[in-house]
Design an enzyme around this catalytic site. Structure first.
Site, PDB file in Angstrom:
ATOM      1  N   SER A  18     154.583 103.196  42.341  1.00  0.00           N
ATOM      2  CA  SER A  18     154.591 102.305  43.467  1.00  0.00           C
ATOM      3  C   SER A  18     154.435 100.771  43.371  1.00  0.00           C
ATOM      4  O   SER A  18     154.772 100.027  42.545  1.00  0.00           O
ATOM      5  CB  SER A  18     153.667 103.023  44.486  1.00  0.00           C
ATOM      6  OG  SER A  18     153.886 102.634  45.808  1.00  0.00           O
ATOM      7  N   GLU A  78     163.084 103.686  41.836  1.00  0.00           N
ATOM      8  CA  GLU A  78     162.855 104.694  42.583  1.00  0.00           C
ATOM      9  C   GLU A  78     162.493 103.920  44.121  1.00  0.00           C
ATOM     10  O   GLU A  78     161.944 102.582  43.972  1.00  0.00           O
ATOM     11  CB  GLU A  78     161.748 105.659  42.308  1.00  0.00           C
ATOM     12  CG  GLU A  78     160.324 104.959  42.101  1.00  0.00           C
ATOM     13  CD  GLU A  78     159.276 104.810  43.077  1.00  0.00           C
ATOM     14  OE1 GLU A  78     159.387 105.265  43.914  1.00  0.00           O
ATOM     15  OE2 GLU A  78     158.362 103.922  43.108  1.00  0.00           O
ATOM     16  N   HIS A 104     157.708 108.935  44.897  1.00  0.00           N
ATOM     17  CA  HIS A 104     156.967 109.252  46.054  1.00  0.00           C
ATOM     18  C   HIS A 104     157.439 110.382  46.464  1.00  0.00           C
ATOM     19  O   HIS A 104     157.565 110.736  47.500  1.00  0.00           O
ATOM     20  CB  HIS A 104     157.191 108.174  47.155  1.00  0.00           C
ATOM     21  CG  HIS A 104     156.698 106.769  46.724  1.00  0.00           C
ATOM     22  ND1 HIS A 104     157.288 105.979  46.050  1.00  0.00           N
ATOM     23  CD2 HIS A 104     155.458 106.191  47.200  1.00  0.00           C
ATOM     24  CE1 HIS A 104     156.608 104.778  45.755  1.00  0.00           C
ATOM     25  NE2 HIS A 104     155.634 105.012  46.536  1.00  0.00           N
TER      26      HIS A 104
END
Length: 304
Positions: free
Chosen positions: A110, A209, A278
């Site tokens: 992230s 992602e 996630h």
């Protein structure tokens, strides 16, 4: 590339919040989770220090903490407790040469994408796009994420990427390619373009992602990567999970349709539906390792 030493029971693991803070109660649960699995813990000093509600201390404080943990000979691994925002505050304050000389397991994703990219590129260190303690482990009791993580940090010569049961690896564009795997969160990858810390995709396999971004934002960011030649320079592309990324204008036009449009005419292998990002469960990826993509066999392999 440097693969860090494997963990042994009783080793000390450093826990940090390089982006946003966690609470004291969450810090206690994270520490307990690690200790219950036979390891010792050193908590970062700014792990629950909140500035403006989204920063776990100043950039100087967090960089000092990372430097200290890599320099500490007793610490064998550094786990991030969560992502969030503001990891970029540290980038010009980290001692990359010292980290290169003191390699150890580093895990996060992230907002931690900044650190994974720069540790791969400047420190020649393999890092792990894997579960964060608060975000993925202490509140969720599922085995796949933990098993995938263990297989990655204890990998021998080769590691096959395995999706959770029932989740097929899918092919967007066929082909065979190999190169170092780099990347992470799309928003972070695009935000660092034009800085000294931007991702180098030349000859690499690019992993992407995203989470909770509207499809028109993903559209803009993918074209930014395209115009910056990050897609063209890569040997292949792997798309992880795009969690809760919706098109509120046209429900029939989904992220995969957008990716097909962006990559129209692309000649290198592209695979998607890789359950990393996630999502729960989550696959761990050893960023910086050699990656071999074979769409004929629908196989993704990592090599030390």
């Amino acid at each position: 590339m440097i693969f860090p030493e494997k963990l042994q029971k009783g080793d000390i693991i450093g826990l940090i919040a390089p982006s946003s803070p966690i609470t004291k109660e969450e810090a206690f649960l994270c520490e307990k989770f690690i200790k219950d699995r036979g390891y010792q813990v050193k908590l970062g000093n700014s792990i629950y220090r909140s500035i403006h509600g989204y920063c776990a201390g100043t950039g100087e404080e967090r960089a000092k903490e990372i430097n200290k943990m890599f320099q500490d000979k007793e610490i064998k691994a550094i786990f991030c407790t969560r992502g969030g925002y503001s990891s970029c505050h540290m980038m010009d304050k980290i001692d990359y040469e010292m980290i290169r000389k003191n390699p150890k397991i580093f895990v996060g994703y992230s907002d931690v994408t900044n650190l994974n990219v720069v540790f791969n590129q400047r420190c020649d260190l393999v890092t792990f796009h894997g579960p964060m303690v608060k975000s993925n482990l202490i509140y969720r009791q599922e085995d796949f994420t933990k098993k995938s993580f263990q297989e990655a940090i204890y990998m021998e010569k080769e590691l096959l990427l395995k999706n959770p049961p029932g989740e097929e690896l899918k092919v967007l564009i066929g082909g065979i390619a190999e190169g170092m795997i780099v990347g992470g969160n799309l928003s972070l990858l695009t935000s660092m373009i034009g800085t000294p810390y931007e991702v180098n995709t030349r000859g690499k396999i690019l992993f992407i992602e995203e989470v909770e971004e509207k499809i028109h934002h993903i559209d803009r960011m993918m074209y930014q990567l395209k115009y910056a030649k990050k897609l063209e320079q890569a040997e292949g592309i792997l798309f992880g999970d795009f969690t809760n990324c919706e098109n509120f204008y046209d429900k029939n036009y989904k992220v995969i349709d957008l990716l097909k449009d962006v990559l129209k005419g692309y000649k290198k292998p592209v695979m998607y539906n890789i359950r990393s990002g996630h999502c729960f469960p989550m696959v761990t990826i050893p960023l910086g390792s050699k990656c071999i993509v074979n769409t004929n066999d629908k196989e993704i392999k990592f090599v030390r």
